[in-house]
Design a protein around this motif. Sequence first.
Motif: not given
Length: 236
Positions: A94-117
């Motif tokens: 539900r986070e807006a595009p541009g938000t950064i999400i850090v998932d330390p359990g899986n060693f990933y960083v995400y930048r939220i894009e448009e359209d569920g990507a």
Amino acid sequence: MTMDTGKAAAGGMDESARLGWCAGRLSRRSFLAGSAAGFGALGLAGCATTDGLILAEAAKIYGPMPDEKFPIPATDIRKVDPKYYRRTVRYETREAPGTIIVDPGNFYVYRIEEDGAATRYGANVGRAGFLWSGDAYVGRKSEWATWTPPKEMIRRQPEVAQYARGMPGGLDNPLGARTLHLYQNGAYTLYTIYASSEPDSIGSGITSGCVGLLSQDMIHLYSRTPVKTKVVVLPA
């Protein structure tokens, strides 16, 4: 696209301590103990047909960056598990595009894009005892930042005392080419997302709470991240 699921869910030490403990090992690792579209297409399910193709695409993304203030050499991608290469994935949040999400359990960083990507980057994260979670935001940004070791590190590793007044930016500086400084409620948390030139650190917990991306990935994320960007750090 590769399918990930999002869980939207940041904590604080002195600035020198965080900046020092986050990023180094003397010769970078001793400090520690103390484009997306191009490769995104490769992340589409069924499109990565051979290891050779994956490596060829990754070599383009993680190649040298000679135009930087301190020219960055190519990353040795043989030292990185291909699952941590930058790619575009599906990410439900539900986070807006541009938000950064850090998932330390899986060693990933995400930048939220448009359209569920999302653009997904492989990362190193905090080791046991230094993990944290919560919401923060990018309070400031630095290119080739100065690094200062904390007093605790100097006591443990006298060899870093030479940097007690600060280590200038450069290829050997633990913070690397770019740094995002994380804040909460107007106060600096002393945590950062920084650039790492240690490919074998990606996919491991080795810092004191900071999050490291490969230099090419960090520059890519940094260029798309304005001050005030929301950062969500998930529980490990």
